[in-house]
Motif scaffolding. Structure first.
Motif, short mmCIF file in Angstrom:
data_model
loop_
_atom_site.label_atom_id
_atom_site.label_comp_id
_atom_site.label_asym_id
_atom_site.label_seq_id
_atom_site.Cartn_x
_atom_site.Cartn_y
_atom_site.Cartn_z
N VAL A 1 0.84 -1.21 0.00
CA VAL A 1 0.00 0.00 0.00
C VAL A 1 0.87 1.25 0.00
N ILE A 2 1.92 1.26 0.80
CA ILE A 2 2.79 2.43 0.88
C ILE A 2 3.47 2.69 -0.47
N LEU A 3 4.01 1.64 -1.09
CA LEU A 3 4.68 1.82 -2.38
C LEU A 3 3.70 2.21 -3.48
N THR A 4 2.48 1.67 -3.44
CA THR A 4 1.47 2.05 -4.43
C THR A 4 1.12 3.53 -4.30
N ASN B 1 3.83 -9.22 -6.60
CA ASN B 1 4.83 -10.25 -6.90
C ASN B 1 6.26 -9.77 -6.69
N PRO B 2 6.67 -8.57 -7.13
CA PRO B 2 8.04 -8.15 -6.84
C PRO B 2 8.33 -8.00 -5.34
N ILE B 3 7.35 -7.54 -4.58
CA ILE B 3 7.57 -7.39 -3.14
C ILE B 3 7.71 -8.75 -2.48
N CYS B 4 6.87 -9.71 -2.86
CA CYS B 4 6.97 -11.06 -2.29
C CYS B 4 8.26 -11.75 -2.71
#
Length: 110
Positions: free
Chosen positions: A36-39, A52-55
């Motif tokens: 949420v923060i990065l979005t 997917n990149p965060i996971c």
């Protein structure tokens, strides 16, 4: 193993499962908050774009965990104090020195 009676004998397994479930919930909530923060930070319209990149990043970070207790002890006693000095103390000193220079030289020029 706890051997009080037949009904209380396997209580440690239930506690272990509860600890694993709690750890998974904390990891899920943390990944959701990072997403949420990065979005919001990048102003993306699709919030699922970064999941997917965060996971994958979290998985790669989990693979770097120490394999033995000796490696963990080395990280805690040697690497962690250096990490704290580099990540917390140096930026704090940098901000403090910039603020001090602005205050000192700002009064001289005006």
């Amino acid at each position: 193993m706890v051997e009080v009676s037949d009904s209380i004998e396997r209580i440690e397994a239930i506690i272990g499962m509860a600890m694993i479930a709690g750890s998974l919930m904390k990891a899920t909530i943390t990944l959701f908050v990072i997403q949420v923060i990065l979005t919001e930070l990048f102003g993306l319209s699709n919030d699922r774009l970064l999941s997917n990149p965060i996971c994958l990043t979290a998985q790669l970070m989990a693979l770097t965990l120490p394999a033995t207790m000796k490696e963990w002890e080395e990280i805690v006693t040697i690497v962690h104090p250096l990490w704290v000095a580099m990540v917390y103390v140096l930026p704090l000193l940098l901000v403090a020195s910039v603020a001090f220079c602005k205050e000192r030289f700002g009064k001289v020029q005006s």
